[in-house]
Structures are given as structure tokens and as C-alpha cells.
Design a protein around this motif. Structure first.
Motif, PDB file in Angstrom:
ATOM      1  N   SER A  89       1.261  -1.123   0.301  1.00 27.84           N
ATOM      2  CA  SER A  89      -0.397   0.518  -0.268  1.00 27.84           C
ATOM      3  C   SER A  89       0.798   1.349   0.340  1.00 27.84           C
ATOM      4  O   SER A  89       2.066   0.985   0.065  1.00 27.84           O
ATOM      5  CB  SER A  89      -1.380  -0.335   1.616  1.00 27.84           C
ATOM      6  OG  SER A  89      -2.085  -0.893   0.990  1.00 27.84           O
ATOM      7  N   GLU A  90       0.240   2.571  -0.013  1.00 24.85           N
ATOM      8  CA  GLU A  90       1.421   3.973  -0.352  1.00 24.85           C
ATOM      9  C   GLU A  90       1.687   3.285   1.245  1.00 24.85           C
ATOM     10  O   GLU A  90       1.843   3.252   2.155  1.00 24.85           O
ATOM     11  CB  GLU A  90       0.292   4.622  -0.116  1.00 24.85           C
ATOM     12  CG  GLU A  90      -0.554   5.162  -1.738  1.00 24.85           C
ATOM     13  CD  GLU A  90      -1.717   6.646  -1.730  1.00 24.85           C
ATOM     14  OE1 GLU A  90      -1.047   6.975  -0.983  1.00 24.85           O
ATOM     15  OE2 GLU A  90      -2.111   6.445  -2.566  1.00 24.85           O
ATOM     16  N   ASP A 108      -0.252  -0.281 -11.909  1.00 28.11           N
ATOM     17  CA  ASP A 108      -1.012   1.262 -11.903  1.00 28.11           C
ATOM     18  C   ASP A 108      -0.416   1.867 -10.479  1.00 28.11           C
ATOM     19  O   ASP A 108      -1.574   1.466  -9.964  1.00 28.11           O
ATOM     20  CB  ASP A 108      -2.606   0.566 -12.046  1.00 28.11           C
ATOM     21  CG  ASP A 108      -3.254   0.146 -11.646  1.00 28.11           C
ATOM     22  OD1 ASP A 108      -1.795  -0.963 -10.941  1.00 28.11           O
ATOM     23  OD2 ASP A 108      -4.054   0.328 -11.492  1.00 28.11           O
ATOM     24  N   TYR A 109       0.451   1.896 -10.700  1.00 29.81           N
ATOM     25  CA  TYR A 109       0.642   2.683  -9.164  1.00 29.81           C
ATOM     26  C   TYR A 109       2.233   4.291  -9.251  1.00 29.81           C
ATOM     27  O   TYR A 109       2.436   3.915  -9.577  1.00 29.81           O
ATOM     28  CB  TYR A 109       1.399   1.791  -7.845  1.00 29.81           C
ATOM     29  CG  TYR A 109       2.342   1.142  -8.708  1.00 29.81           C
ATOM     30  CD1 TYR A 109       3.932   1.095  -8.086  1.00 29.81           C
ATOM     31  CD2 TYR A 109       1.512  -0.646  -8.973  1.00 29.81           C
ATOM     32  CE1 TYR A 109       4.793   0.125  -8.799  1.00 29.81           C
ATOM     33  CE2 TYR A 109       3.564  -1.311  -9.206  1.00 29.81           C
ATOM     34  CZ  TYR A 109       4.316  -1.317  -9.246  1.00 29.81           C
ATOM     35  OH  TYR A 109       5.533  -1.720  -9.276  1.00 29.81           O
ATOM     36  N   LYS A 130       2.109   6.531  -4.489  1.00 34.38           N
ATOM     37  CA  LYS A 130       0.336   6.103  -5.017  1.00 34.38           C
ATOM     38  C   LYS A 130       0.106   4.749  -5.462  1.00 34.38           C
ATOM     39  O   LYS A 130       0.764   4.115  -6.199  1.00 34.38           O
ATOM     40  CB  LYS A 130       0.589   7.659  -5.891  1.00 34.38           C
ATOM     41  CG  LYS A 130      -1.137   7.997  -6.410  1.00 34.38           C
ATOM     42  CD  LYS A 130      -0.583   9.145  -7.440  1.00 34.38           C
ATOM     43  CE  LYS A 130      -2.607   9.433  -7.531  1.00 34.38           C
ATOM     44  NZ  LYS A 130      -2.435   9.895  -9.057  1.00 34.38           N
ATOM     45  N   GLY A 131      -1.519   4.563  -4.849  1.00 35.96           N
ATOM     46  CA  GLY A 131      -2.081   3.368  -5.639  1.00 35.96           C
ATOM     47  C   GLY A 131      -1.063   2.276  -4.262  1.00 35.96           C
ATOM     48  O   GLY A 131      -0.675   2.405  -3.225  1.00 35.96           O
ATOM     49  N   THR A 132      -1.654   1.249  -4.928  1.00 33.90           N
ATOM     50  CA  THR A 132      -1.231  -0.009  -4.321  1.00 33.90           C
ATOM     51  C   THR A 132      -0.775  -1.018  -5.707  1.00 33.90           C
ATOM     52  O   THR A 132      -0.685  -0.916  -6.793  1.00 33.90           O
ATOM     53  CB  THR A 132      -2.497  -1.239  -3.943  1.00 33.90           C
ATOM     54  OG1 THR A 132      -2.801  -0.008  -2.573  1.00 33.90           O
ATOM     55  CG2 THR A 132      -2.366  -1.932  -2.950  1.00 33.90           C
ATOM     56  N   ARG A 133       0.507  -1.725  -5.142  1.00 34.36           N
ATOM     57  CA  ARG A 133       1.736  -2.695  -5.734  1.00 34.36           C
ATOM     58  C   ARG A 133       1.173  -3.663  -5.655  1.00 34.36           C
ATOM     59  O   ARG A 133       1.895  -4.133  -4.418  1.00 34.36           O
ATOM     60  CB  ARG A 133       3.517  -2.084  -5.282  1.00 34.36           C
ATOM     61  CG  ARG A 133       4.626  -2.549  -6.042  1.00 34.36           C
ATOM     62  CD  ARG A 133       5.602  -2.567  -5.984  1.00 34.36           C
ATOM     63  NE  ARG A 133       6.422  -3.284  -6.477  1.00 34.36           N
ATOM     64  CZ  ARG A 133       6.794  -4.398  -6.901  1.00 34.36           C
ATOM     65  NH1 ARG A 133       7.150  -4.937  -5.788  1.00 34.36           N
ATOM     66  NH2 ARG A 133       8.056  -5.038  -7.143  1.00 34.36           N
ATOM     67  N   TYR A 134       0.740  -4.627  -6.243  1.00 35.05           N
ATOM     68  CA  TYR A 134       0.903  -5.948  -6.537  1.00 35.05           C
ATOM     69  C   TYR A 134       1.849  -7.541  -7.040  1.00 35.05           C
ATOM     70  O   TYR A 134       2.233  -7.082  -7.790  1.00 35.05           O
ATOM     71  CB  TYR A 134      -0.545  -6.034  -6.935  1.00 35.05           C
ATOM     72  CG  TYR A 134      -1.750  -5.882  -6.096  1.00 35.05           C
ATOM     73  CD1 TYR A 134      -1.612  -6.406  -4.182  1.00 35.05           C
ATOM     74  CD2 TYR A 134      -2.705  -4.780  -6.044  1.00 35.05           C
ATOM     75  CE1 TYR A 134      -2.867  -6.341  -3.887  1.00 35.05           C
ATOM     76  CE2 TYR A 134      -3.359  -4.166  -5.132  1.00 35.05           C
ATOM     77  CZ  TYR A 134      -3.187  -4.422  -4.222  1.00 35.05           C
ATOM     78  OH  TYR A 134      -4.197  -4.042  -3.169  1.00 35.05           O
TER      79      TYR A 134
END
Length: 190
Positions: free
Chosen positions: A105-106, A140-141, A179-183
Motif C-alpha cells: 500500500s502507499e 498502475d502505481y 501512490k496506489g498499491t503495488r501487487y
């Protein structure tokens, strides 16, 4: 066959190796599974604890319906890595672990470390991992750069796989997500 002397030669990135539909389905299901704070094992002091304090990423071994498809793709990725090396003395492996899902998460990150993981081999499996197989499920982060060695950034896109040795010569980290979340997911080969 020529022996590779540059450490970067032991890193293999496979672009778009996991189909985007599989990535998307996995991401949707990851919203419904439980995560826990990641910890590192300290061999000398024999305890688990986060290295990044409140910035530590979250991990999960929960099942997603795409796990089998991802695991099948990983088998082929590992074969490609073996072929990439072209070393007659390294022609196979014994197995690879179930995927672990990672959520950044951020402001979350992963501290500099090497994947010399003992806990995978507490039971019937004996040894240590020889390869790490990392896959990115979204892109998309912002932030969340994957850094190998001191400052070698490896740029990922959704569906990419990265394979590298799981030893002390391949330290790596993930910078904080801004920004956003990396998975992502990880598996280890022995």
C-alpha cells in the motif's frame, strides 16, 4: 558454454509472461483475502520481525483461483532460466514453493535483503532456495521501484517475471509506494 562473470547475467526478466487477464482476476480476488505484516527472520537472534517498521509490506499465502495457472507459468519460466544459463551442471531443480502474494500500500516497502529463506525448509523440504521467481500483477502505481544491488533498478510491467539467484550476492529491495498499491507474487526454487 561460457561462464557468466557479470552478476546481471544471472538476472532474467521475462516480459508479459503472465497473461493480463490472469493478473486482473488475481487482483480482484486479492481484495477478498487476508494479509499480514511481512517479517524477516533473524538467524542469530532467532526471531521474526519487520525491518521497515510501520512501512513493512503485507503478505498472504491465501488461495486465489488463478494460483494453478500462475504456478504452471512459473514452471515454464524456471525452464527458460535454466536454458538461459546454458550450464550443464545446472540442468534442473527439485521443486518450487507455492506463490506468496505481496501487497504494498502507499508508503509500504521492503527493506534490503537477500532471499536466503530458512522457513521454507522447516518441514519435509531440506536446503535453501537457489532461485527467486518474482512476478508483478499490476503497474498502475507510483514509486515501488525494485532495486537490485546498490542502485540497479529493474523496471517491471504487469505480467512480467523476474528470476535471480536467492543468495547473498543478489540483495534487493522495493522502494516505498508513493501512490496506489503495488501487487506482486514470489516463489522460491530449490
Amino acid at each position: 558454454m561460457k561462464f557468466k562473470q557479470d552478476l546481471k547475467s544471472y538476472i532474467l526478466q521475462l516480459d508479459n509472461f503472465i497473461d493480463k487477464k490472469i493478473c486482473q482476476k488475481t487482483l480482484i480476488e486479492m481484495n477478498n483475502i487476508s494479509f499480514e505484516e511481512h517479517t524477516f527472520y533473524n538467524l542469530k537472534k532467532e526471531y521474526h520481525k519487520p525491518k521497515s517498521g510501520k512501512q513493512e509490506l503485507e503478505v498472504s499465502y491465501d488461495n486465489v483461483s488463478t494460483k494453478k495457472e500462475i504456478m504452471d507459468k512459473l514452471w515454464h519460466a524456471i525452464q527458460k532460466y535454466i536454458e538461459h544459463l546454458e550450464y550443464p551442471w545446472f540442468s534442473g531443480w527439485k521443486g518450487y514453493s507455492e506463490i506468496r502474494l505481496n501487497k504494498y500500500s502507499e508508503n509500504k516497502k521492503m527493506a534490503l535483503h537477500a532471499d536466503h529463506i530458512y522457513s521454507l525448509f522447516d518441514g519435509n523440504r531440506k536446503g535453501i532456495p537457489v532461485l527467486s521467481v518474482l512476478g508483478l500483477l499490476n503497474d498502475d502505481y507510483k514509486g515501488g521501484e525494485f532495486i537490485m544491488f546498490d542502485n540497479y533498478e529493474i523496471k517491471f510491467k504487469q505480467g512480467d517475471i523476474l528470476i535471480f539467484p536467492s543468495n547473498f550476492m543478489f540483495p534487493h529491495k522495493v522502494e516505498p509506494v508513493t501512490k496506489g498499491t503495488r501487487y506482486s507474487f514470489i516463489s522460491w526454487v530449490w
